[in-house]
Write a protein that holds these residues in place. Structure first.
Motif: not given
Length: 307
Positions: A1-3, A7-8, A13-15
């Motif tokens: 769940m934390q993983h 990842r979300f 934030l990547a873009a």
């Protein structure tokens, strides 16, 4: 769940972080790189020259004049502009006399004053600069005509053509064009302060000056601090450049009496075709801006007040 959560967050934030790095961080890195070259800005050919541009900058009298004027801008413009804005906003919101049904109110006609103060924000800064350029005309400008009308014919300087007055005349235009924005900003902050605070203070015998320094200013301090940084960046940035470039003789004159760092960067890059030296001055301007923001944040740090 934390993983899955991490990842979300990373995916979300990547873009924006990539866009920020490409369009903000990377140009800063390029500017620092070009400051160590002899790039003209017109040719793709250049070579590394080490610290030659920085050595030239430290020996450049025009740079030091421009730096002096920029420091004057960044110290005086926020001080004068924010002080006037605080005074006007206080009078508009809580500076009036008690009226029937309201112990705390603004001066009469406060709605009109808000519109009048904000009016310069509707105009482009280029239009404001051109209008005041006409007003400062030593022959038939509005300012010297007004001085003549009140009997001050002996005091009619050429304003923008006089090294003793040119910089102050331009600073007055920047104050006039920006004070309205901060009046509206501070008015919004004062409107959120509970009226009970003012009424209790007035019942205890406090005057308007006391309520300003004991209630209004402490509760608006975060807004004032942000406004100080914003005004300082404006004084070191494009708005100050536009006014000086349009209004001053030369521009930057007479005798470099109105030259500021953003203008000198522009002249070095596009008039003198020395983009490498312009980026060197730009790096110095970046350092000055960061130092200014850090100093304001440090000196303005205080315990946050909740209400």
């Amino acid at each position: 769940m934390q993983h899955g959560k991490y990842r979300f967050v990373v995916g979300f934030l990547a873009a924006p972080l990539t866009l920020y790095a490409v369009f903000v961080i990377w140009p800063f890195i390029q500017a620092v790189y070009y400051s160590f070259t002899d790039w003209t800005g017109l040719s793709p050919d250049f070579k590394m020259v080490g610290f030659a541009n920085y050595q030239r900058m430290f020996e450049d009298e025009i740079f030091w004049k421009s730096l002096q004027h920029s420091v004057l801008f960044v110290v005086l413009l926020p001080l004068v502009t924010l002080s006037l804005a605080l005074f006007f906003a206080f009078m508009i919101n809580v500076g009036g006399r008690a009226r029937k049904g309201a112990a705390v109110t603004g001066v009469r006609g406060s709605g009109f004053y808000k519109v009048a103060y904000f009016f310069p924000q509707v105009l482009s800064i280029a239009i404001v600069a051109v209008l005041f350029q006409f007003a400062y005309n030593p022959r038939d400008g509005a300012l010297n005509s007004a001085l003549s009308a009140i009997g001050l014919d002996g005091f009619q300087p050429s304003w923008l053509g006089d090294p003793d007055y040119a910089l102050w005349a331009i600073m007055a235009v920047l104050v006039w064009s920006t004070v309205g924005f901060f009046v509206v900003l501070f008015s919004a902050g004062m409107a959120s302060i509970p009226k009970d605070f003012y009424e209790a203070a007035l019942l205890d015998g406090a005057g308007r000056i006391t309520t300003f320094f004991r209630i209004t200013l402490p509760l608006l301090w975060d807004t004032v601090q942000s406004g100080w940084i914003y005004m300082g960046i404006l004084a070191l940035g494009a708005e100050a450049f536009a006014v000086v470039h349009i209004m001053s003789v030369g521009p930057g004159g007479p005798d470099y009496s109105t030259s500021i760092l953003p203008l000198y960067i522009y002249q070095s890059a596009f008039r003198d075709a020395n983009a490498a030296y312009a980026t060197t001055i730009g790096v110095a301007l970046l350092v000055i801006t960061l130092c200014f923001a850090a100093v304001v944040m440090r000196l303005g740090r205080r315990e946050r007040l909740e209400y």
